[in-house]
Every structure is written in C-alpha cells, then in structure tokens.
Design an enzyme around this catalytic site. Structure first.
Site, PDB file in Angstrom:
ATOM      1  CB  ILE A  66      -0.926   0.026   1.234  1.00 59.70           C
ATOM      2  CG1 ILE A  66      -1.871  -1.181   1.233  1.00 59.70           C
ATOM      3  CG2 ILE A  66      -1.735   1.312   1.264  1.00 59.70           C
ATOM      4  CD1 ILE A  66      -1.442  -2.297   2.124  1.00 59.70           C
ATOM      5  CB  CYS A  67       0.983   4.231   0.245  1.00 60.71           C
ATOM      6  SG  CYS A  67       1.437   5.983   0.158  1.00 60.71           S
ATOM      7  CB  THR A  68       5.831   4.797   0.446  1.00 61.35           C
ATOM      8  OG1 THR A  68       5.336   4.849   1.791  1.00 61.35           O
ATOM      9  CG2 THR A  68       5.568   6.127  -0.246  1.00 61.35           C
TER      10      THR A  68
END
Length: 317
Positions: free
Chosen positions: A103-105
């Site tokens: 998720i995300c970074t």
C-alpha cells in the site's frame, strides 16, 4: 473452509490509514473468511506518522502459511528498507504467500526485498519518480490505482489500499461480497485497477475565488452542458475574455483544456461501468460525436475509448 491468513506488515512511523484502511475492508468481509494480524519489527506498541499509537505482533515470529502479505507505507519506510532484520522476514513470508502486495510507499519495501524486480508496479504519485530512480529494475506506472503483476499487487497512495483490498476480496469472495463491503464502508468499487489515481478535480488546482470554484464543481457535475467559454463566462457573470484570463490564471489551464479533462473523466467512468455505445457515451459526456471523444481520449489517455473499455471494464456481477 479455512480462513485466509492476511498479514499486514508495518513499522515505526507507518501511515496509519495504510494499515487500518485495508484492515477494515477485510474485517467487513467477515471473520469467517479472514484471519488478520498486524506485524512489526519487535512487536508491541509503535507509533504512526500521525502520532496514533498501534500494537502489532513481532514480525520475526510470524510463521506461515500466509495467504496474503501486505506491506504498508509511511514516513518510516526508508528506515525500514535499510534494515536487514526487517527485510529478511518479509522475504521469508513472501516466498510462500499466495499473493503479496503493498500500500502506498510500501512498494519501496517490496522493491528493496527484490520482490518487484522485472515487474510493473505503482505507488503514491508523489514517490513514483524516486521509486523508478532507486530501483531501475522495476517498471513504475504512475497512473493506476493499483497494479497486478502475477501474484504481486501494488497500490497507489493511502486510500488506494482500500481499493486494493476490495479487489482482493472480490477475487476471493466474488463481486457481490465486495459490493456489500463497499456500500457498508461508503466506498467506490474501482476495478480492475486501471483507473487513474488522478482526476481533473484533484490534479488541477482550485480557483482562488469562490465563483470560479463553484463553477469548477458545476462543470464536473454537468459535463454535457454548454461548457463553451461564452457559456461559462455567462454563468460566472464575466466577459468571455476576462473569464478566460482569470480561469487560466487561477486554475492553471485554459477553460477548454479543463472541460476536456472533465469530459474524458466522465466518459472513462461510463465506459468502465455501462454497456452504452460509444456514440451515446460521447453524447452523455458533452462530446459532439464519437470521433470527437476519440480524439480527446488519444490526447488525454493515450488510447482510444474502445480500447480503454476493453482494458479497464469493471467485471459484471
């Protein structure tokens, strides 16, 4: 049927919503279907980037079988990537998990662990350039909400992790289950992940003055209306020349380009979600004809509308 084990990997200064968002989606999917656990180096209490205190199991002590391994992102991700004691259990669990995601970074963790080599992946739009620069063996796609490459999934920023969790749930339990959870959590069901993480309303700046801000919102809500400079100027009670100058200065693009982006976005949604023919979609979204819509799609999306529908059409219930 045995519950599917879902492990969400986190670390000090994690983005809380990267962890809690997918957790809530899977929880709404049903305790009969998923066994959830959060895991962090050392276990116990740790802090999120916003200061919220969380509790998780010791990552090094998590044992398989793991069905789904998801790595959250956040401000502490780069320190986590530099920690071999963190990457080692991630690699170990990923080696036997049915599917792995970020998720995300959290994509930086998968990349640092070598799990994205030779794969296509995405992350938060603000970190895509750095991900591509630091990990040249990863093909970074800056646009999609999420990307699936084999059994590896990567999502865009923050709330896109909930879109990813819904898509994973649909794979497991079917579209009706995902729709039920989306309604319960008041979410959009966005699939198959090709939709842009940008929109004309988000990517372009909002005008400083209230009348122009209101007009921007009206344009988004009424793509089939008369959105000519003259028509919009009349709604804003300005002369066409003064309106065009003020709009371009405050929004960062011309009225015509803004309108085109809004109409393409509206058409994309209809192509993904309906069976309507291209000419009808063009009419509903304010394009003069199917050919006009096609030219705008090629300019904005880089593919014609028919190809876009084939690639990104939502699965029917």
């Amino acid at each position: 049927m045995a519950k599917r084990s879902v492990v969400l990997v986190c670390f000090e200064r994690v983005q809380a919503l990267d962890l809690v968002g997918p957790w809530e989606v899977f929880t709404e999917g049903g305790h009969d279907h998923y066994a959830l656990r959060a895991a962090t180096p050392g276990g116990g209490q740790f802090g999120s980037s916003s200061g919220l205190r969380l509790i998780a199991d010791d990552l090094s002590r998590v044992r398989g079988p793991v069905d789904t391994l998801l790595v959250a992102g956040g401000l502490g991700v780069h320190a986590a990537c530099a920690d071999p004691a963190f990457l080692s259990p991630v690699r170990r669990l990923a080696a036997t998990a049915r599917r792995v995601g970020s998720i995300c970074t959290g994509a930086f963790v998968l990349a640092a662990a070598g799990l994205l080599d030779g794969r296509r992946a995405t992350t938060h739009w603000g970190w895509c350039e750095q991900l591509a620069r630091e990990y040249p063996r990863v093909t970074v796609a800056p646009d999609p909400i999420f990307v699936k490459d084999g059994n590896v999934y990567t999502s865009a920023g923050v709330t896109a992790g909930m879109d990813l969790a819904l898509a994973l749930m649909e794979e497991d339990l079917g579209r009706q289950a995902a729709m039920r959870v989306a309604r319960q959590l008041v979410l959009f069901v966005r699939r198959p992940g090709g939709q842009s993480q940008f929109s004309a309303a988000l990517e372009l700046q909002t005008a400083d003055r209230q009348p122009l801000r209101d007009l921007q919102a009206w344009i988004v809500a009424n793509p089939a209306a008369d959105l000519s400079v003259e028509g919009l100027a009349a709604r804003a009670h300005m002369s066409p020349r003064n309106f065009a100058r003020a709009f371009t200065r405050e929004v960062g693009t011309t009225p015509a380009r803004y309108v085109e982006r809004v109409r393409v976005e509206a058409a994309r949604q209809r192509l993904e979600e309906s069976d309507a023919g291209l000419e009808l979609v063009a009419k509903q979204c304010g394009f003069g004809s199917g050919n006009s819509m096609r030219r705008s799609f090629l300019r904005v999306v880089k593919v014609p509308p028919a190809d876009y529908r084939v690639r990104f059409r939502s699965t029917k219930p």
